[in-house]
Write a protein that holds these residues in place. Structure first.
Motif, PDB file in Angstrom:
ATOM      1  N   ILE A   1       0.511  -1.220   0.015  1.00 53.95           N
ATOM      2  CA  ILE A   1       0.219  -0.068  -0.280  1.00 53.95           C
ATOM      3  C   ILE A   1       0.881   1.891   0.102  1.00 53.95           C
ATOM      4  N   ASP A   2       0.755   1.881  -1.052  1.00 52.75           N
ATOM      5  CA  ASP A   2       1.827   3.248  -0.942  1.00 52.75           C
ATOM      6  C   ASP A   2       0.209   4.861  -0.531  1.00 52.75           C
ATOM      7  N   GLY A   3       0.471   4.703   0.962  1.00 49.82           N
ATOM      8  CA  GLY A   3       0.142   6.226   1.364  1.00 49.82           C
ATOM      9  C   GLY A   3       0.789   7.052   1.486  1.00 49.82           C
TER      10      GLY A   3
ATOM     11  N   GLN B   1      -5.176   9.473 -16.881  1.00 51.16           N
ATOM     12  CA  GLN B   1      -6.677   9.585 -16.256  1.00 51.16           C
ATOM     13  C   GLN B   1      -6.470   9.838 -14.467  1.00 51.16           C
ATOM     14  N   SER B   2      -5.624   9.886 -13.843  1.00 55.18           N
ATOM     15  CA  SER B   2      -6.135  10.952 -13.332  1.00 55.18           C
ATOM     16  C   SER B   2      -6.289  10.865 -12.616  1.00 55.18           C
ATOM     17  N   PHE B   3      -5.638  13.258 -13.888  1.00 49.88           N
ATOM     18  CA  PHE B   3      -5.681  13.639 -13.557  1.00 49.88           C
ATOM     19  C   PHE B   3      -6.921  14.467 -13.938  1.00 49.88           C
TER      20      PHE B   3
ATOM     21  N   LYS C   1      -3.809   3.057  -8.565  1.00 52.23           N
ATOM     22  CA  LYS C   1      -4.533   3.278  -7.484  1.00 52.23           C
ATOM     23  C   LYS C   1      -6.226   3.002  -8.152  1.00 52.23           C
ATOM     24  N   SER C   2      -7.092   2.331  -7.594  1.00 55.06           N
ATOM     25  CA  SER C   2      -8.781   2.440  -7.939  1.00 55.06           C
ATOM     26  C   SER C   2      -9.717   2.300  -6.493  1.00 55.06           C
ATOM     27  N   ASN C   3     -10.771   3.241  -6.837  1.00 53.08           N
ATOM     28  CA  ASN C   3     -12.085   3.029  -6.461  1.00 53.08           C
ATOM     29  C   ASN C   3     -12.474   1.833  -6.671  1.00 53.08           C
ATOM     30  N   ASN C   4     -12.800   1.614  -7.226  1.00 59.44           N
ATOM     31  CA  ASN C   4     -13.376   0.364  -8.089  1.00 59.44           C
ATOM     32  C   ASN C   4     -13.049  -0.979  -8.180  1.00 59.44           C
TER      33      ASN C   4
ATOM     34  N   GLY D   1     -13.276  -4.283  -9.513  1.00 50.03           N
ATOM     35  CA  GLY D   1     -13.911  -4.698 -10.440  1.00 50.03           C
ATOM     36  C   GLY D   1     -11.963  -4.307 -11.502  1.00 50.03           C
ATOM     37  N   ARG D   2     -11.692  -3.069 -11.072  1.00 47.14           N
ATOM     38  CA  ARG D   2      -9.827  -2.155 -11.777  1.00 47.14           C
ATOM     39  C   ARG D   2      -9.203  -3.119 -10.763  1.00 47.14           C
ATOM     40  N   LEU D   3      -9.502  -2.511  -9.727  1.00 37.94           N
ATOM     41  CA  LEU D   3      -8.756  -2.405  -8.533  1.00 37.94           C
ATOM     42  C   LEU D   3      -8.345  -4.464  -8.642  1.00 37.94           C
TER      43      LEU D   3
END
Ligand SMILES: NC(=O)c1ccc[n+]([C@@H]2O[C@H](COP(=O)([O-])OP(=O)(O)OC[C@H]3O[C@@H](n4cnc5c(N)ncnc54)[C@H](OP(=O)(O)O)[C@@H]3O)[C@@H](O)[C@H]2O)c1
Length: 323
Positions: free
Chosen positions: A46-48, A224-226, A275-278, A280-282
């Motif tokens: 985990i990258d925090g 994508q992230s931005f 990073k994904s909040n989903n 399935g994608r995670l």
């Protein structure tokens, strides 16, 4: 599934997973569950960062996974990052300890200097995390005269104190790294940089890998992230995940565009932290190391480079050019 691919860190010899989970922009309300689900799905890194404003919630997700017996502490690699306002030697250890307390951990596997920019100290009692905008102390100078050597020396003491196993840097250019290596008693284990098809940085990567420093790529999907940040450069460009070259290779390999991009990175022994909040994608992102691209496919993606940097401190409200 758990991806077992790793990269070995110097000088500790510890193995760092090649695919980890990035926690930037994982909202406080969902973060504990997302981190727990990421671990349950097989992530072991985990990258925090202090700046992500979710270290407590990340820690809650980890604690639940440990409590349920999914992992032991030593099975998971946890990274955090020192924010710009805490570069002075008297702030480094207390702020690392504050992050450990937020995560509920005894030690970090990796702690990075987030940016080679020393900003004026902001008391955590006033605001934490402080962010890169200094709207509290407008009348006071934004920058602080703390050399990287001072911050690095304080981080080395944290290794000696057993608070962190590996220390590293992020957003450093080759000149700064070359200088750091002249005085570092403990060499940096990892350099974390923006790396995607529109910003490939081949010379920096070649130099850093030759020095035996591992590289972690961030924002590997480029714009994508931005998009959610309304970044002007992200709106006016073809998304990497929709680029015809990437779509063609996805078709050829029967993988998703995201898996193709992640493999384009990891096949060159560079770690990724999508990073994904989903959910399935995670899962899809973790499942991205069991195939190989051809040299031609790797070169075709690398050829998309246009030197386009999204995470550039020169664009901050108080511009801080470092590249
Ligand atoms: N050191 C630094 O200065 C620095 C700077 C930036 C980031 N980082 C680290 O690097 C991590 C990753 O970078 P990042 O978050 O900027 O960008 P990223 O992982 O390249 O991209 C995240 C974006 O891609 C989407 N996405 C994720 N998986 C996908 C898939 N399989 N298919 C399609 N879209 C997908 C996500 O949306 P959904 O969430 O909706 O899936 C999100 O919008 C961060 O979380 C952070 O830990 C470090």
């Amino acid at each position: 599934m758990t991806s077992s691919a790793t990269v070995t860190l110097n000088p500790s010899g510890q193995k760092m997973p090649l695919v980890g989970f990035g926690a930037w922009k994982v909202g406080k309300d969902t973060c504990a569950d997302t981190i727990y689900n990421a671990i349950k799905s097989g992530y072991r890194l985990i990258d925090g960062a202090q700046d992500y404003a979710n270290e407590k919630e990340c820690g809650q997700g980890v604690a639940r996974a440990i409590k349920e017996g999914i992992i032991k502490r030593e099975d998971i690699f946890i990274t955090s990052k020192l924010w710009n306002t805490f570069h002075a030697k008297e702030h480094v250890e207390p702020m690392l300890k504050r992050s450990l307390a937020d995560w509920g951990l005894e030690y970090f596997d990796l702690f990075l200097i987030h940016f080679p920019i020393a900003q004026k100290y902001v008391d955590p009692a006033v605001r934490y995390p402080p962010t890169y905008v200094n709207d509290i102390e407008k009348s006071i100078a934004y920058f602080q005269n703390t050399p990287i050597s001072e911050t690095w020396g304080a981080l080395e003491k944290c290794v000696e104190a057993g608070l962190v196993k590996n220390i590293g840097i992020s957003n450093f250019n080759a000149g700064l790294i070359r200088d750091l290596l002249t005085y570092a008693k403990i060499r940096p284990a990892v350099l974390q940089i923006e790396h995607h098809p529109y910003l490939t940085q081949p010379d920096l990567i070649k130099y850093v890998q030759a020095e035996g420093i591992a590289i972690t790529a961030y924002s590997t999907f480029g714009p994508q992230s931005f998009i959610e940040l309304n970044h002007p450069k992200a709106k006016s460009i073809t998304l990497v995940l929709e680029h015809p070259t990437v779509l063609k290779i996805a078709e050829e390999t029967k993988k998703t565009p995201a898996q193709v991009i992640l493999r384009w990175v990891t096949q060159r022994n560079i770690a990724v932290i999508p990073k994904s909040n989903n959910q399935g994608r995670l899962v899809q992102n973790l499942d991205s190391t069991d195939f190989n691209l051809t040299e031609e496919q790797i070169s075709a993606i690398s050829a998309l480079d246009i030197g386009l940097r999204f995470n550039n401190p020169a664009d901050w409200p108080t511009p801080s050019p470092i590249f």
